[in-house]
Design a protein around this motif. Sequence first.
Motif, PDB file in Angstrom:
ATOM      1  N   LEU A  60      81.343 -35.139  31.590  1.00  0.00           N
ATOM      2  CA  LEU A  60      80.549 -34.130  32.285  1.00  0.00           C
ATOM      3  C   LEU A  60      79.130 -34.625  32.559  1.00  0.00           C
ATOM      4  N   ALA A  61      78.507 -35.229  31.548  1.00  0.00           N
ATOM      5  CA  ALA A  61      77.135 -35.723  31.713  1.00  0.00           C
ATOM      6  C   ALA A  61      77.073 -36.845  32.739  1.00  0.00           C
ATOM      7  N   SER A 152      88.055 -42.083  31.802  1.00  0.00           N
ATOM      8  CA  SER A 152      86.855 -41.240  31.878  1.00  0.00           C
ATOM      9  C   SER A 152      86.137 -41.428  33.211  1.00  0.00           C
ATOM     10  N   LEU A 153      86.182 -42.636  33.755  1.00  0.00           N
ATOM     11  CA  LEU A 153      85.429 -42.921  34.984  1.00  0.00           C
ATOM     12  C   LEU A 153      86.035 -42.226  36.209  1.00  0.00           C
ATOM     13  N   PRO A 154      87.314 -42.451  36.547  1.00  0.00           N
ATOM     14  CA  PRO A 154      87.844 -41.717  37.721  1.00  0.00           C
ATOM     15  C   PRO A 154      87.826 -40.205  37.534  1.00  0.00           C
ATOM     16  N   VAL A 155      88.048 -39.726  36.310  1.00  0.00           N
ATOM     17  CA  VAL A 155      87.976 -38.282  36.074  1.00  0.00           C
ATOM     18  C   VAL A 155      86.563 -37.781  36.337  1.00  0.00           C
ATOM     19  N   SER A 156      85.583 -38.534  35.865  1.00  0.00           N
ATOM     20  CA  SER A 156      84.183 -38.142  36.050  1.00  0.00           C
ATOM     21  C   SER A 156      83.795 -38.112  37.515  1.00  0.00           C
ATOM     22  N   GLN A 160      82.595 -35.005  39.751  1.00  0.00           N
ATOM     23  CA  GLN A 160      81.368 -35.034  40.558  1.00  0.00           C
ATOM     24  C   GLN A 160      81.619 -34.462  41.947  1.00  0.00           C
ATOM     25  N   GLN A 161      82.742 -34.848  42.558  1.00  0.00           N
ATOM     26  CA  GLN A 161      83.056 -34.347  43.892  1.00  0.00           C
ATOM     27  C   GLN A 161      83.372 -32.853  43.878  1.00  0.00           C
ATOM     28  N   LEU A 162      83.969 -32.374  42.786  1.00  0.00           N
ATOM     29  CA  LEU A 162      84.218 -30.937  42.665  1.00  0.00           C
ATOM     30  C   LEU A 162      82.901 -30.167  42.605  1.00  0.00           C
ATOM     31  N   GLN A 163      81.947 -30.670  41.835  1.00  0.00           N
ATOM     32  CA  GLN A 163      80.644 -30.009  41.754  1.00  0.00           C
ATOM     33  C   GLN A 163      79.956 -30.007  43.112  1.00  0.00           C
TER      34      GLN A 163
END
Length: 312
Positions: A60-61, A152-156, A160-163
């Motif tokens: 998330l961060a 963690s990277l592709p999920v993050s 980011q694109q969802l936000q």
Amino acid sequence: MSETTHDGGVAVTASPSTPPPDDGLSRAELAAKYGLTVSGARPGLFEYVRQLWGRRHFILAFSQAKLTAQYSQAKLGQLWQVATPLLNALVYFLIFGLILEADRGFERHVYIPFLVTGVFVFTFTQSSVMAGVRSISGNLGLVRALHFPRASLPVSFSLQQLQQLLFSMIVLFVITIGFGHYPRLSWLLIVPVLALQFLFNTGLAMIMARLGSKTPDLAQLMPFVMRTWMYASGVMFSIPVMLEGKPAWIADVLQWNPAAIYMDLMRFALIDGYGNDYLPNHVWAVALGWAVLLAVGGFVYFWKAEERYGRG
């Protein structure tokens, strides 16, 4: 053989011909004997999920930091999150809506929200895929320096694109209301649509992350692939209207592609004049199927190469 010590005792020494105690053991047997493990070895699937959940705060961060830094050098800053898809929608409206008359079958107050919704929703998938391609190859320093689940990277990046889409949705709501489509119960469908699309995007991003980690040139090819996908997904036009008179299976194939599915569901939720007639059969089942297939399949496919990321 034996020899006498200075206090009269007898000490037994091994014969020079006696083999060492580890002689003849394989590497695996030696590792098991001394409790050694392979550095960076891939954990089991369920253990990997547990590790990934343990890094949820980092995910998330990291996504928030990337989102903040994305437009930090631009004077308008975060406004570009909204301005970019809006400008794209304006260009498509001028070319397809006015010149090529791709708005056939729609009144103007329906077509403009239809177009803007399509651009925003497809951009969500497009950006997730493009970020996924570079998520490993573009962060090799981080991958090689720290030990963490590489998923963690592709999920993050997908998060980011969802936000970013959620910021854009505020403008989308304003445009939709401005053309007479006021909030109603169907707007509640936005939540499951976004959830399913996020799962789909994340799974696809993990697939592209693994492919991109070994083939960096894939990042140069993907814009052409995504542009083709966009034109085939009905971002600027209604697939059943444009293909009227063509074999029915062509429209079915195009409408069942996941990008079109999630766009159509979002349009159905937001726009009064976009009813069931524009949706393919079993649309919710297909949307769920695409989300589960890509989320699970993409995760397993990425996990299979966990120990190889950042090496070579």
